[in-house]
Motif scaffolding. Structure first.
Motif, PDB file in Angstrom:
ATOM      1  N   ALA A 107     -27.976  63.371-118.726  1.00  0.00           N
ATOM      2  CA  ALA A 107     -27.420  64.542-119.411  1.00  0.00           C
ATOM      3  C   ALA A 107     -28.249  65.794-119.150  1.00  0.00           C
ATOM      4  CB  ALA A 107     -27.316  64.282-120.910  1.00  0.00           C
ATOM      5  N   GLN A 108     -29.545  65.628-118.901  1.00  0.00           N
ATOM      6  CA  GLN A 108     -30.423  66.763-118.633  1.00  0.00           C
ATOM      7  C   GLN A 108     -30.495  67.116-117.146  1.00  0.00           C
ATOM      8  OE1 GLN A 108     -31.831  68.783-120.943  1.00  0.00           O
ATOM      9  NE2 GLN A 108     -30.527  67.577-122.298  1.00  0.00           N
ATOM     10  N   GLN A 147     -26.957  64.597-128.664  1.00  0.00           N
ATOM     11  CA  GLN A 147     -26.791  65.773-127.809  1.00  0.00           C
ATOM     12  C   GLN A 147     -26.430  65.365-126.379  1.00  0.00           C
ATOM     13  OE1 GLN A 147     -30.588  67.655-128.302  1.00  0.00           O
ATOM     14  NE2 GLN A 147     -30.105  68.425-130.345  1.00  0.00           N
ATOM     15  N   SER A 148     -27.050  64.307-125.906  1.00  0.00           N
ATOM     16  CA  SER A 148     -26.764  63.833-124.549  1.00  0.00           C
ATOM     17  C   SER A 148     -25.342  63.307-124.443  1.00  0.00           C
ATOM     18  CB  SER A 148     -27.767  62.755-124.137  1.00  0.00           C
ATOM     19  OG  SER A 148     -29.062  63.308-124.025  1.00  0.00           O
ATOM     20  N   ARG A 151     -22.998  66.237-124.290  1.00  0.00           N
ATOM     21  CA  ARG A 151     -23.006  66.886-122.975  1.00  0.00           C
ATOM     22  C   ARG A 151     -22.257  66.046-121.948  1.00  0.00           C
ATOM     23  NH1 ARG A 151     -28.272  69.490-120.510  1.00  0.00           N
ATOM     24  NH2 ARG A 151     -27.473  71.246-121.695  1.00  0.00           N
ATOM     25  N   ARG A 154     -18.584  66.509-122.380  1.00  0.00           N
ATOM     26  CA  ARG A 154     -18.153  67.807-121.832  1.00  0.00           C
ATOM     27  C   ARG A 154     -18.086  67.761-120.307  1.00  0.00           C
ATOM     28  NH1 ARG A 154     -21.816  69.686-125.744  1.00  0.00           N
ATOM     29  NH2 ARG A 154     -23.336  70.239-124.120  1.00  0.00           N
ATOM     30  N   MET A 155     -18.899  66.930-119.707  1.00  0.00           N
ATOM     31  CA  MET A 155     -18.879  66.764-118.252  1.00  0.00           C
ATOM     32  C   MET A 155     -17.719  65.881-117.793  1.00  0.00           C
ATOM     33  SD  MET A 155     -23.005  66.207-117.674  1.00  0.00           S
ATOM     34  CE  MET A 155     -22.780  65.329-116.140  1.00  0.00           C
TER      35      MET A 155
END
Length: 192
Positions: A107-108, A147-148, A151, A154-155
Motif C-alpha cells: 500500500a505504501q 489505512q493500507s 488504499r 482505492r487502487m
C-alpha cells in the motif's frame, strides 16, 4: 505537475484454447504450505499458474512440489539482465496469504522484494489483483492496517473477507478460503 499513469492494460480477447496466466504471490505465513489448494483449483478453472514468493514465503513451502504442480519455477528473486523471463505475463494476480507486512508495504509502494515490485507495478499496468489477508487480530488492530486496506481498495484491489485469528494461535487454517481469490477474479477471467 504529476505524471500521468500509464493506461490500464486491456487484455487481448482469449484465443481459441488460450488459458490465462495467474500469478500467485505467496507470503510467509503458517498456511502458505496449503497453496497447492489454490493452484489446483485455479488449474481446474482453466488458469495456468506461476508462483512468486516473498523470500521468507519461499521458505514456508516445498518449492519443488509447487514447481512440479505448476510446471514453472517458484520465483523469489530478480532475474539477471539478459536472463529469459521464467513466467509468461500475468493476466491476473492472487495474493494469498497476504500478510500484515506485505499489505502495508504494498500500500505504501515499497518494492523491496520481487513479489512487492510485481504488485506495485501491476497497479500501473492494470492487472486485476485479488488479495486474501491472513493475520492476527492484534496486527489487524494497528491503524496502519486499516489505512493500507483503504488504499488498496482505492487502487482497485479486490480484498477477501478473512476474519483475523487470535494472536499466538497460528489459527485460521480451516477458515481460510483459498478459492475466494479465484471467485473475486472471475469477472476479469470473463473479459480475457
Amino acid at each position: 505537475m504529476t505524471p500521468a499513469l500509464p493506461a490500464a492494460r486491456t487484455p487481448a480477447p482469449a484465443a481459441a484454447g488460450r488459458r490465462p496466466f495467474l500469478y500467485v504471490v505467496l507470503c510467509a505465513a503458517g498456511i502458505a504450505d496449503d497453496v497447492s489448494k489454490l493452484i489446483a483449483t485455479a488449474q481446474q478453472r482453466t488458469w495456468r499458474v506461476g508462483v512468486i514468493a516473498t523470500p521468507r514465503g519461499r521458505e514456508c513451502v516445498d518449492a519443488a512440489a509447487i514447481e512440479a504442480q505448476t510446471g514453472y519455477p517458484v520465483r523469489s528473486a530478480w532475474r539477471m539482465p539478459g536472463e529469459p523471463r521464467p513466467l509468461p505475463p500475468a493476466d491476473a494476480i492472487a495474493v494469498a496469504p497476504a500478510t500484515f507486512n506485505t499489505i502495508n508495504k504494498w500500500a505504501q509502494g515499497i518494492a523491496d522484494t520481487l513479489a512487492l515490485a510485481i504488485l506495485c507495478e501491476a497497479h500501473g499496468i492494470g492487472i486485476p489483483i485479488a488479495a486474501l489477508p491472513y493475520l492476527n487480530a492484534a496486527q489487524a488492530a494497528h491503524p496502519a492496517y486499516a489505512q493500507s486496506l483503504a488504499r488498496l481498495r482505492r487502487m482497485g484491489v479486490l480484498l477477501g473477507d478473512y476474519a483475523p485469528h487470535q494472536p499466538r494461535t497460528g489459527g485460521g487454517r480451516r477458515s481460510f478460503r483459498w478459492e475466494q481469490a479465484l471467485d473475486l477474479l472471475a469477472p476479469a477471467l470473463e473479459r480475457l
